[in-house]
Design a protein around this motif. Structure first.
Motif, mmCIF file in Angstrom:
data_model
loop_
_atom_site.group_PDB
_atom_site.id
_atom_site.type_symbol
_atom_site.label_atom_id
_atom_site.label_comp_id
_atom_site.label_asym_id
_atom_site.label_seq_id
_atom_site.Cartn_x
_atom_site.Cartn_y
_atom_site.Cartn_z
ATOM 1 N N PHE C 86 9.434 -9.400 13.062
ATOM 2 C CA PHE C 86 10.128 -10.521 12.437
ATOM 3 C C PHE C 86 10.834 -11.383 13.481
ATOM 4 N N ILE C 87 10.750 -12.686 13.312
ATOM 5 C CA ILE C 87 11.697 -13.605 13.963
ATOM 6 C C ILE C 87 12.511 -14.206 12.826
ATOM 7 N N LYS C 88 13.810 -13.915 12.802
ATOM 8 C CA LYS C 88 14.645 -14.331 11.682
ATOM 9 C C LYS C 88 15.565 -15.487 12.037
ATOM 10 N N LYS C 89 15.628 -15.814 13.321
ATOM 11 C CA LYS C 89 16.512 -16.866 13.811
ATOM 12 C C LYS C 89 15.699 -17.694 14.796
ATOM 13 N N LYS C 90 15.797 -19.026 14.676
ATOM 14 C CA LYS C 90 14.999 -19.852 15.578
ATOM 15 C C LYS C 90 15.490 -19.693 17.014
ATOM 16 N N PRO C 91 14.578 -19.609 17.960
ATOM 17 C CA PRO C 91 14.970 -19.314 19.341
ATOM 18 C C PRO C 91 15.672 -20.484 20.034
ATOM 19 N N GLY C 92 16.579 -20.145 20.954
ATOM 20 C CA GLY C 92 17.215 -21.119 21.839
ATOM 21 C C GLY C 92 16.840 -20.737 23.265
ATOM 22 N N VAL C 93 17.797 -20.235 24.039
ATOM 23 C CA VAL C 93 17.433 -19.656 25.338
ATOM 24 C C VAL C 93 16.958 -18.211 25.150
ATOM 25 N N ARG C 94 17.275 -17.681 23.984
ATOM 26 C CA ARG C 94 16.845 -16.309 23.658
ATOM 27 C C ARG C 94 15.908 -16.349 22.468
ATOM 28 N N ILE C 95 15.078 -15.317 22.349
ATOM 29 C CA ILE C 95 14.261 -15.122 21.164
ATOM 30 C C ILE C 95 14.399 -13.648 20.775
ATOM 31 N N ILE C 96 14.716 -13.428 19.491
ATOM 32 C CA ILE C 96 15.016 -12.076 19.022
ATOM 33 C C ILE C 96 13.923 -11.611 18.064
ATOM 34 N N PHE C 97 13.378 -10.438 18.353
ATOM 35 C CA PHE C 97 12.366 -9.824 17.496
ATOM 36 C C PHE C 97 12.959 -8.600 16.813
ATOM 37 N N ASP C 98 12.848 -8.570 15.493
ATOM 38 C CA ASP C 98 13.221 -7.370 14.745
ATOM 39 C C ASP C 98 11.951 -6.648 14.329
ATOM 40 N N TYR C 99 12.040 -5.334 14.289
ATOM 41 C CA TYR C 99 10.856 -4.521 14.018
ATOM 42 C C TYR C 99 11.144 -3.418 13.014
ATOM 43 N N GLU C 100 10.141 -3.099 12.224
ATOM 44 C CA GLU C 100 10.138 -1.874 11.436
ATOM 45 C C GLU C 100 8.763 -1.239 11.597
ATOM 46 N N ILE C 101 8.750 0.044 11.900
ATOM 47 C CA ILE C 101 7.470 0.755 12.042
ATOM 48 C C ILE C 101 7.345 1.763 10.904
ATOM 49 N N PHE C 102 6.158 1.769 10.298
ATOM 50 C CA PHE C 102 5.871 2.690 9.195
ATOM 51 C C PHE C 102 4.728 3.622 9.588
ATOM 52 N N ASN C 103 4.808 4.872 9.115
ATOM 53 C CA ASN C 103 3.702 5.811 9.368
ATOM 54 C C ASN C 103 2.666 5.729 8.240
ATOM 55 N N GLU C 104 1.674 6.603 8.291
ATOM 56 C CA GLU C 104 0.575 6.540 7.319
ATOM 57 C C GLU C 104 1.033 6.837 5.894
ATOM 58 N N SER C 105 2.147 7.578 5.776
ATOM 59 C CA SER C 105 2.701 7.882 4.442
ATOM 60 C C SER C 105 3.651 6.778 3.972
ATOM 61 N N LYS C 106 3.612 5.625 4.620
ATOM 62 C CA LYS C 106 4.437 4.460 4.264
ATOM 63 C C LYS C 106 5.935 4.724 4.436
ATOM 64 N N GLN C 107 6.273 5.734 5.210
ATOM 65 C CA GLN C 107 7.685 5.986 5.518
ATOM 66 C C GLN C 107 8.099 5.141 6.713
ATOM 67 N N LYS C 108 9.298 4.562 6.607
ATOM 68 C CA LYS C 108 9.815 3.825 7.769
ATOM 69 C C LYS C 108 10.266 4.845 8.799
ATOM 70 N N ILE C 109 9.717 4.781 10.009
ATOM 71 C CA ILE C 109 10.058 5.774 11.028
ATOM 72 C C ILE C 109 10.924 5.197 12.141
ATOM 73 N N THR C 110 10.941 3.866 12.269
ATOM 74 C CA THR C 110 11.656 3.258 13.383
ATOM 75 C C THR C 110 12.161 1.870 13.006
ATOM 76 N N GLU C 111 13.357 1.546 13.481
ATOM 77 C CA GLU C 111 13.886 0.181 13.413
ATOM 78 C C GLU C 111 14.268 -0.232 14.824
ATOM 79 N N ALA C 112 13.953 -1.455 15.187
ATOM 80 C CA ALA C 112 14.255 -1.863 16.557
ATOM 81 C C ALA C 112 14.518 -3.353 16.636
#
Lengths: 147, 147, 147, 147
Positions: C86-112
């Protein structure tokens, strides 16, 4: 009877296996030895008197053209490995490094050979071993004491 | 004149070069090809009908005993590589994978051979290719169409 | 009642866990997620219409200035992971990426979250998001359908 | 005026940046710091009197639950880095490591925090810091001299 003693370059480097380098078998992943060998030959260059970083800054790259490795025994997590690095033939357009890796029990666990070539990074052309490096190799070209 | 067509197993797998896999020369670091080859042979097993994960769960490990690679041309960041994996000889206690990697311009950039052996992970003893795997290999042992 | 729908960029990418990426716990080694996140944001750029490779060739580097990750569940060997970027905020000098990773059982395993900044690679100076990239972000700045 | 001196554990470890760890920007790839931090905390355990390997053999795993890192300056190829590792709070079910990494010019280049939890690997259940480890931490819980 006379047996000629062979001149060569021989250095040793010790490094410890990192957790992230091991796999579910608890062995060092087979792909990670390449980095160990790179570290060992970089330290060989430093011992000769010029860092690999300095060689790169002078415009010479050393891409690998060939790599062979035999895995005799696994290396395990946290083991301190001893890597023996050899140059047995004076370099031309290629430079060949021979390796033997020993574990803490002094068992040989790996044999490897890495062949690199000299690349003029500006011209992107193959070249021969630069004079300043050949001089350092000549200065250190001896019959190894400890073999 | 008759030329015998050789039977073998042949699969292909495509993967894209990651940024973290490249080095200051902008080439794929020479040590990272081992992981590409691992991915390709894991996909070969999946194509045969059994995942490598399943083989491990059945108590068989496949450590690498030997690995040879020739780097003909560098692989570059973001390139989509095509890896051809071959089993040309039926496995015994060893299984040998031959590889050819091609870049996006269809140039062959790498040739490699990886030799693994079958290990009974409980007994920690070398064993022969298990019957269920040999059967899958037999079922897929054909003259490749596209070579 | 009215609830404002947030606009953002959202892409997904799937990748399979490699053997060499796992550790003796049979988990993906905690350091290897960074590469997964890199692959996911590179694919986000490609989806927007310009590869990261092309951005670099235009003289913009994107070094990481900050990285945070929570490991909720382990990722296991051979799992097919789904990475939401996800990019949730328009970039300036920085660009921020949010992440969610899901496994095969559709469980969220990671946020970053990974924060990068724009660097003019020739001048070696921080700069703002280049116009051509901002335009692509504007074009794709929508309320995501599938959230 | 009296300023209370804080007790903690503080160790340092030095390591050299490997070629394969750097990227086309000639920086250490952002994902590779995690391994440096792992090496540093493993050496902290060794300094306390018990290797991480021994802890694992006693049935305790230490998976990472959270990891935060700020990249203040890039680390470059062949630099000798100095990693300072701190435990500032006595562990319960979690153990928190704070880090500062310095380059050869004594500049702080990275700040990081890694949170791990104690896992009983046989029962696959979260547990508290084992007594033998807590004792070693108590024994080394001092006001650091050199800060």
């Amino acid at each position: 009877m006379y047996k000629k003693k062979l001149k060569m370059i021989h250095t040793t480097h010790r490094l410890r296996v990192r957790y992230g380098e091991t796999d579910p078998m608890k062995y060092v992943y087979y792909g990670n030895y390449a980095e160990y060998l790179e570290v060992a030959r970089v330290e060989l260059f430093r011992t000769l008197g010029m860092s690999y970083n300095e060689i790169e800054k002078r415009g010479i790259w050393l891409p690998v053209s060939e790599y062979k490795i035999k895995y005799l025994k696994p290396a395990l997590y946290d083991e301190m490995l001893e890597i023996h690095t050899f140059i047995k033939k004076k370099p031309g357009v290629r430079i060949i490094f021979d390796y033997e890796i020993f574990n803490e029990s002094k068992q040989k666990i790996t044999e490897a050979t890495v062949t690199l070539y000299f690349l003029d990074s500006l011209k992107n052309k193959i070249t021969t071993c630069p004079e300043y490096l050949m001089q350092l190799i000549e200065n250190n070209w001896v019959v190894p004491e400890n073999l």
